[in-house]
Write an enzyme that holds these catalytic residues in place. Structure first.
Site, PDB file in Angstrom:
ATOM      1  N   ASN A 223       0.829  -1.205   0.000  1.00  0.00           N
ATOM      2  CA  ASN A 223       0.000   0.000   0.000  1.00  0.00           C
ATOM      3  C   ASN A 223       0.861   1.252   0.000  1.00  0.00           C
ATOM      4  O   ASN A 223       2.057   1.207   0.264  1.00  0.00           O
ATOM      5  CB  ASN A 223      -1.004   0.000   1.151  1.00  0.00           C
ATOM      6  CG  ASN A 223      -0.379  -0.197   2.511  1.00  0.00           C
ATOM      7  OD1 ASN A 223       0.834  -0.300   2.638  1.00  0.00           O
ATOM      8  ND2 ASN A 223      -1.204  -0.253   3.537  1.00  0.00           N
ATOM      9  N   GLY A 241      -3.755   3.034   4.591  1.00  0.00           N
ATOM     10  CA  GLY A 241      -3.164   3.409   3.320  1.00  0.00           C
ATOM     11  C   GLY A 241      -3.963   2.856   2.152  1.00  0.00           C
ATOM     12  O   GLY A 241      -4.916   2.085   2.319  1.00  0.00           O
ATOM     13  N   GLU A 242      -3.578   3.265   0.950  1.00  0.00           N
ATOM     14  CA  GLU A 242      -4.237   2.789  -0.270  1.00  0.00           C
ATOM     15  C   GLU A 242      -3.728   1.406  -0.663  1.00  0.00           C
ATOM     16  O   GLU A 242      -2.551   1.105  -0.489  1.00  0.00           O
ATOM     17  CB  GLU A 242      -3.955   3.735  -1.441  1.00  0.00           C
ATOM     18  CG  GLU A 242      -4.704   5.035  -1.418  1.00  0.00           C
ATOM     19  CD  GLU A 242      -4.555   5.782  -2.742  1.00  0.00           C
ATOM     20  OE1 GLU A 242      -5.547   6.361  -3.194  1.00  0.00           O
ATOM     21  OE2 GLU A 242      -3.449   5.773  -3.322  1.00  0.00           O
ATOM     22  N   ILE A 243      -4.601   0.587  -1.230  1.00  0.00           N
ATOM     23  CA  ILE A 243      -4.164  -0.653  -1.875  1.00  0.00           C
ATOM     24  C   ILE A 243      -4.354  -0.570  -3.387  1.00  0.00           C
ATOM     25  O   ILE A 243      -3.895  -1.438  -4.124  1.00  0.00           O
ATOM     26  CB  ILE A 243      -4.884  -1.883  -1.307  1.00  0.00           C
ATOM     27  CG1 ILE A 243      -6.401  -1.728  -1.390  1.00  0.00           C
ATOM     28  CG2 ILE A 243      -4.427  -2.149   0.121  1.00  0.00           C
ATOM     29  CD1 ILE A 243      -7.165  -2.971  -0.987  1.00  0.00           C
TER      30      ILE A 243
END
EC number: 5.1.3.24
Length: 388
Positions: A223, A241-243
């Site tokens: 991420n 967080g972003e994946i």
């Protein structure tokens, strides 16, 4: 952060603001940043805090934490192109900045992810470009100095895919070719997380040898823009967080670096906010130790993205409004709880461990504005308060 005209006082007595060391400083009036800074980078050496890049362009500033009345002092400008989302850490008395994204030249048609690395020497107040390239794109990654003088780096966007997508987007006039533009965006944003090929190695850079290595693979989905807190020597908590673009994860992982390898352990997810509002996860949140606990505050997400992804709609944030969160969570090493609220929704700033709480610096508000203010989230293990 509060938009305050008056000077702000953090009434914390004589205490230590600990990023990586425990420097002592007296309670003082804390100056605002000279300019609002979001998507920038920060590091600390001894008593000196350094913040810059991002929305500040190539500006770089320093604050003496033992004498904050001197205010933020302009340091030498970053010598590379203006950079967002660089990974930055201190090692051996110097500051290292890796990758990030931006336009290689002012007249470039589209941004790229940089594969460059730079070092700042506080003694000479100068930047140098390192004779190396990052092995992969590291925009959105987290960097941290290790006890042996090396720097570990987690996550990072894939340079090849990111560069191509932005070049393709920049080549289409979306007003004249709306269907082609939409098809391109749908195609890129509709991929599953694994297809983005984000960095899934724990990379390590050795300043002494100017070389790169790996501490092993991340067993989870990699991420970008997670919150990170140092738990102890070689122990780091990576939160959310972003994946993939627009989709966050509520997961938190403890990483222990031992004997030349990174050992991963999943811990409790960020908790749901209520029975009716599931946890979306956040990107660009603030995090750090507050006493025996870890605080995670703010960040940004898209409400409804998790449900879309669960239904197989991988352009998960399509049509959803971005939300800048004001939620604050506390983690006791086992479980999370909702600790309170920020004064406003904020994301993509800097956070540093402080006596009794978490020092929040800069960031982006719900209007997309880069903030200048600094305040302390004070936490006694039971109640959250804001000192500004």
């Amino acid at each position: 952060m509060f938009s305050l005209i008056r000077a702000k006082r953090l009434a914390i007595g004589i205490a230590a603001l600990a990023w990586s060391t425990g420097a002592v400083m007296a309670s003082e009036h804390w100056p605002d940043l000279p300019v609002g800074i979001k998507n920038g980078a920060a590091a600390r050496i001894g008593n000196m805090a350094y913040v810059g890049l991002g929305s500040a362009g190539t500006d770089f500033y320093a604050l003496d934490l033992n004498n904050p009345s001197k205010g933020w002092v302009k340091r030498a400008n970053f010598i590379g192109p203006a950079t967002n989302g660089a990974a930055m850490a201190a090692a051996g008395g110097k500051i290292f900045a890796f990758s990030g994204n931006g336009k290689a030249t002012p007249d470039a048609k589209s941004p790229i992810i940089f594969d460059t690395a730079y070092v700042y020497d506080p003694g000479s107040d100068g930047w140098s470009k390192l004779d190396t390239q990052t092995p992969v794109g590291l925009s959105g990654a987290k960097a941290v100095g290790l006890a042996d003088g090396r720097i570990a780096i987690f996550g990072g966007y894939n340079k090849e895919l990111f560069d191509k997508y932005l070049a393709d987007v920049g080549a289409i006039d979306k007003d004249k070719e709306p269907e082609a533009y939409r098809n391109l965006v749908d195609s890129y944003m509709g991929m599953k997380p694994e297809a983005y090929r984000w960095n899934d190695e724990v990379l390590v850079y050795d300043p002494a040898g100017n070389n790169w290595g790996s501490l092993g693979a991340n067993p989870f989905l990699p991420n970008c823009d997670p919150a990170m807190a140092t738990m102890g020597e070689g122990d780091f908590l990576l939160v959310s967080g972003e994946i993939k673009p627009g989709l966050r994860t509520p997961e938190a992982k403890l990483v222990k670096i031992r004997d030349g390898a990174a050992h991963w352990q999943k811990v409790s997810d960020l908790p749901p906010l209520s029975g009716s509002e599931p946890q979306e996860g956040v990107a660009g949140a603030y995090a750090g130790k507050a006493g025996d606990d870890v605080l995670v505050a703010g960040g940004a997400n898209f409400k409804g993205a998790q449900a879309n992804a669960a239904a197989g709609k991988w352009f998960a944030h399509d049509g959803l409004a971005k939300s800048w969160r004001d939620d604050v969570y506390a983690f006791d090493g086992k479980d999370w709880k909702v600790a309170g609220k920020l004064p406003r929704g904020l994301a993509y700033g800097a956070a540093f461990d402080a006596p009794g709480g978490l020092l929040v610096v800069g960031g982006e508000d719900r209007d997309g504005k880069a903030r200048k203010e600094v305040f302390l989230l004070k936490w006694d293990g039971k109640a959250l308060s804001v000192e500004n």
